[in-house]
Design an enzyme around this catalytic site. Structure first.
Site, short mmCIF file in Angstrom:
data_model
loop_
_atom_site.label_atom_id
_atom_site.label_comp_id
_atom_site.label_asym_id
_atom_site.label_seq_id
_atom_site.Cartn_x
_atom_site.Cartn_y
_atom_site.Cartn_z
N SER A 320 32.46 23.39 37.17
CA SER A 320 31.69 22.36 38.09
C SER A 320 30.72 23.21 38.90
CB SER A 320 32.47 21.40 38.89
OG SER A 320 33.59 22.36 39.72
N HIS A 348 32.08 16.58 34.04
CA HIS A 348 30.60 17.29 34.15
C HIS A 348 29.93 17.24 32.78
CE1 HIS A 348 30.73 17.70 38.35
NE2 HIS A 348 31.74 18.39 38.20
N LYS A 380 30.91 10.20 37.79
CA LYS A 380 29.65 11.06 37.48
C LYS A 380 28.52 10.37 36.52
CE LYS A 380 32.24 14.90 39.11
NZ LYS A 380 33.38 14.05 39.64
N1 PLP Z 1 37.19 17.57 37.72
C1 PLP Z 1 36.10 18.09 38.04
C2 PLP Z 1 35.46 19.17 37.09
C3 PLP Z 1 35.22 17.64 38.87
O1 PLP Z 1 33.97 18.39 39.25
C4 PLP Z 1 35.73 16.85 39.70
C5 PLP Z 1 34.85 15.98 41.04
O2 PLP Z 1 34.03 16.69 41.56
C6 PLP Z 1 36.86 16.12 39.50
C7 PLP Z 1 37.63 16.40 38.44
C8 PLP Z 1 37.28 14.91 40.27
O3 PLP Z 1 36.72 13.87 40.16
P1 PLP Z 1 36.36 12.56 41.26
O4 PLP Z 1 35.17 12.94 42.05
O5 PLP Z 1 36.12 11.53 40.17
O6 PLP Z 1 37.50 12.26 41.97
#
Ligand code: PLP
Length: 924
Positions: A320, A348, A380
């Site tokens: 991310s 992502h 996303k």
């Molecule tokens: N996993 C990854 C790699 C993320 O980048 C994110 C969020 O930014 C999440 C999990 C968590 O997702 P959410 O924003 O839907 O809680």
């Protein structure tokens, strides 16, 4: 503040506090200067007036907190000058009224309370030990106020419009609405406000209302939630899926439920926070491995053997913060080999990676079910909110009963499920979304790279721009905001210190205008804050006879390339450069290499005719990789006897590089065919070159020496005589030897081209990139020129070494095409390639271009075996000689390999270097 916040080590404690107020003379009424520090005993005043030590002054200090100035009788104790004039005076207070002393005291106390946010990292406020639990919040409040006063707070800017490519925000700083280009949303496909998603959500609101009313296991699951679960399972090729209120709690809960007391989770060091937190709350153990490093994973798994019961390896499909893709196939193979399960976070990747955005496993052509647990988010690309796990029906069922974040948290509203289903339908149906997204990603990323920004190793819609320092990042954030670019600044601790960055997110819905405007602002600020070199406009060296000019038009660059024809007119062995390719290389961004470097091309003319030409460029990728500030001279050509003209030409090129921040000048680098020497710095002088090698005239030495450059490194050229009995014996012996029982040597498989090229890049980068003058290739860059050579590659001469199915080494050779290409006069086309087999008949020479071995397999004679097999293949074709080229003199390993087979050095190239001092330019 000092009592509560750990002082930063690099900050000096000062007895006096920093000050900033005007000081006047009571006697003259005139300003003395500006106070820069202060205690109740004295102050330092910046002034350009000349005061003598011991001078008595009656001063008035105009403290901002008080309209009546503080009066103090002072004496000058210290004077400072910079050699040409005074800089300031240190004065001691000898007498002061009590009321004025109290005012000074108060001013000092107030100033001490104020915190200068520039001195702190966001991470400094997490651990502030104090009896008062809320102390940290007060200190952080001071930090926030100071940040706000400087305009640095650029978080949580409330949107007052859909999260589209352009947004309206409530600007806290002006109190007004502001339109901005959204470069910070994960809404990659633009589906958060797609009409169909909105319509379906509205229909379900009308039908079911706005809330779920309960946790999913009890009364909070609607039929539409179930429909969504099944659709998600199908998308990921799994039996079933379970949905959660957020992606964060999905990871948290899933890991907590599955990894119990005797189990271990092995996670990538750059895993998302929700994975780390899941590990922290689980009753099992967790271990980390080096980012995307399969060997490190294997070592961790080895160490875990016998110590735990269940094992799971957890990675992000797309990371991310860096946007790079996990080597999922290899990671899965290793995990399964050690009996561990594999879980991948597709937050992502979904909607972005793989065919139509189906995700990372699809990108690596993995079979459905090969990944044990696929985690994803709905927040996303899918435009809603929530997360999910897709897996077998047994795993999903277990999670429904044992995941605390599932059964102790209410379900998301049914309308969200409806909008996500609609978004998935759109995604599946409308191919153009994914296509647009990738067009935008490529355009934006390559443009940033060509400007010289470091975008790390992104391969997705997340495009980091490295800044490397939190204060610069804060200052730039403010400016980005003012310029209307909504981009997220990522400080430590979200990323390691020194890797602070902006994180741009590209969307399918961005227009070219959005991206161009963002690039324009990013370039402007990047130059202003020294993230990329500053542009310089050079004045042109004018001379009665010689004229140095910077050229940029396509026609002029073509002309300068064609100039080589004149330089080598009389040179019997010259094979003309491939003109068309050179054009593309030199003037457009169609070539990877030229997207990465920033530079200028110059010509020197005598009476209007070109007599010399050179390019000067900065390769930020090279500089970042080697932590240096080099500038390159390259594509140099000049006629004989033009010392004066060439001196002017090289001087101009050097001035440009120095102005761009170069501290070392290296050269000449040259272009040959499609291969650039992006890091392969070489030049031969006056020798007959092999296919793909570089031409230069013997007198070029003198030109470079006269410009103050001196030889830095040698690159060796070896020839192995394939007629020599001794060599034949060595080649045969090595070709039959088996240095490792599990070693397999095979021809390159051109029908599995992509994966073969990927192995070659990986091995090249591990084996050769660290060598002087080299840089790792990016995969795409390598593919670009590998594709160009594909038709010229004879698999007999391109061999791969494998151990247990993994490529660990390669050797790549060609027939000596130079003689064939000589007649083409720089024009290569399909027709000439078709004729190739006929023209090849007389060829008796081969060229072995590159060879690489992963570190683990070096020193085991595998290189010699590879090379001997390639030589054997050439002998079978009746070749009489083979050349081993471009071997860096200090690369003892490679030299030994060639020498084992009877290779003798018969020419070398020289690379020149210079550390320029201060350069006098004619416009300074
Ligand atoms: N996993 C990854 C790699 C993320 O980048 C994110 C969020 O930014 C999440 C999990 C968590 O997702 P959410 O924003 O839907 O809680």
């Amino acid at each position: 503040m000092g009592i509560v916040i750990k002082e930063r080590k690099d900050r000096r404690r000062q007895e006096r506090i920093p000050a900033d107020f005007s000081v006047f003379s009571r006697n003259t009424g005139k300003i003395v200067g500006r106070a820069v520090n202060l205690s109740t005993e004295g102050l330092f005043i910046e002034t350009s007036d000349d005061y003598k030590k011991g001078t008595k002054l009656l001063l008035e200090c105009a403290l901002a907190s008080d309209s009546i100035p503080v009066k103090a009788y002072c004496v000058v104790k210290r004077t400072e000058s910079n050699g040409t004039g005074p800089l300031g005076i240190g004065v001691e207070i000898v007498n002061i009224y009590d009321s004025d002393r109290n005012k000074l005291q108060k001013y000092i106390e107030e100033s001490q309370k104020k915190l200068n946010s520039d001195d702190y990292y966001l991470s400094d406020f997490t651990d502030i030990p104090d009896q008062d639990l809320f102390k940290k919040t007060e200190v952080f409040w001071q930090y926030k106020l100071d940040m706000e006063s400087k305009g640095y707070i650029r978080y949580r800017r409330p949107l007052a419009s859909p999260s589209a490519h352009r947004v309206i925000i409530d600007d806290d700083f002006t109190g007004k609405k502001k339109e901005m280009i959204m470069m910070g949303s994960n809404n990659y496909l633009g589906l958060t406000s797609h009409p169909e998603a909105k319509k379906k959500a509205q229909e379900i609101i009308n039908k079911y209302g706005v809330g779920a009313g309960s946790v999913p296991l009890l009364a909070g699951t609607f039929d539409i939630h179930r429909k969504l679960e099944l659709k998600l399972a199908k998308l990921k090729g799994c039996e079933d899926a379970i949905i959660f209120p957020s992606g964060y709690v999905t990871n948290l809960g899933c890991i907590q439920a599955l990894v119990r007391n005797q189990d271990v989770a092995i996670i990538d060091r750059l895993s998302h926070a929700s994975i780390i937190d899941g590990c922290l709350i689980s009753s099992g153990t967790f271990r980390t491995f080096k980012h995307s490093d399969v060997e490190s994973l294997e070592n961790t798994l080895k160490r875990a053997e016998g110590n735990y019961q269940g094992k799971i390896v957890i990675v992000d499909g797309v990371y991310s913060m860096d946007g790079d893709i996990a080597p999922l196939r290899q990671i899965t193979d290793v995990a399964h080999r050690y009996g561990a399960k594999i879980m991948v976070d597709e937050a992502h990747a979904t909607g972005v990676i793989g065919e139509r955005g189906k995700g990372t496993p699809g990108y690596f052509k993995m079979k459905p079910g090969e990944i044990d647990i696929v985690m994803g988010t709905l927040s996303k690309s899918l435009g809603g909110v929530g997360g999910f796990i897709a897996s077998t029906k047994e795993v999903v069922n277990y999670l429904r009963y044992y995941t605390r974040s599932f059964f102790f948290s209410s379900n998301f509203p049914p309308s969200v499920a409806a909008s996500v289903i609609a978004a998935m339908d759109v995604m599946e149906r409308d191919e153009s979304l994914h296509k647009n997204l990738w067009n935008n990603i490529k355009y934006f990323k390559e443009s940033l790279k060509s400007l010289g920004f470091n975008t790390a190793h992104t391969e997705s819609a997340i495009i980091p721009v490295m800044i490397g320092d939190e204060l610069t990042q804060k200052q730039m954030s403010r400016r980005m905001h003012e310029e209307g670019i909504y981009v997220n600044a990522i400080p430590h601790p979200a990323v390691p210190k020194g890797q602070e960055r902006f994180r741009f997110s590209v969307m399918a819905t961005h227009t070219r205008e959005d991206l161009d405007r963002t690039l324009e602002v990013t370039e402007k600020l990047g130059r202003e804050y020294g993230i990329i070199p500053k542009t310089v406009s050079l004045s042109v060296v004018k001379d009665e006879k010689y004229n140095v000019r910077e050229i940029s038009s396509r026609e002029e660059i073509e002309k300068s390339v064609k100039f080589s024809w004149k330089v080598y007119e009389e040179y019997p062995a010259w094979v003309p450069y491939f003109l068309i390719k050179d054009h593309v290389k030199l003037i457009s961004y169609d070539y990877h290499y030229f997207r990465k470097v920033y530079g200028k091309r110059f010509v020197v003319e005598e009476d209007g005719e070109i007599v010399g030409t050179v390019s000067a460029f900065i390769d930020s990728y090279y500089n970042n990789y080697h932590n240096t500030r080099a500038g390159f001279l390259g594509f140099f050509e000049a006629l004989f006897g033009k010392e004066h003209a060439v001196a002017k030409l090289l001087q101009q090129a050097e001035q440009f590089l120095v102005r761009e921040g170069a501290e070392t000048i290296l050269g000449p680098v040259n272009g040959i065919f499609g291969l650039f020497g992006g890091g392969l710095l070489s030049s031969n002088y006056g020798k007959t070159p092999s296919f793909l090698q570089i031409y230069s005239q013997p007198y070029y030495h003198d030109y470079f020496r006269s410009a103050g450059l001196s030889p830095a490194k040698k690159l060796l050229h070896y020839t192995i005589d394939l007629k020599s009995q001794e060599n034949i014996k060595a080649i045969k012996e090595y070709a039959q030897s088996i240095p490792l029982p599990e070693l397999k040597i095979r021809k390159i498989n051109k029908s599995d081209w992509k994966s073969e090229v990927r192995s070659v890049v990986r091995i090249f980068n591990e084996s050769l990139a660290q060598l002087w003058g080299n840089v790792p290739f990016d995969y795409e860059e390598f593919v670009e020129f590998a594709d160009e050579f594909k038709s010229l590659i004879d698999p007999e001469f391109w061999l791969m070494a494998e151990v247990e199915g993994e490529a660990i080494g390669f050797v790549g050779g060609f027939p000596q095409y130079a003689s064939v290409f000589r007649d083409l006069d720089g024009k290569i086309n399909t027709k000439s390639i078709v004729k190739l087999p006929f023209q090849m008949r007389g060829i008796k020479d081969g060229v072995l271009m590159i060879m690489g071995l992963t570190d683990k397999y070096k020193g085991k004679k595998i290189g010699t075996v590879l090379l001997s097999k390639a030589c054997e293949a050439m002998m079978k074709k009746g070749y009489e000689r083979v050349a081993g080229t471009w071997i860096l003199e200090e690369n003892i390993g490679s030299r030994r390999i060639v020498e084992n087979l009877g290779g003798k050095v018969d020419l070398h190239w020289e690379m020149y270097e210079k550390s320029p001092g201060s350069v006098v330019t004619n416009d300074s």
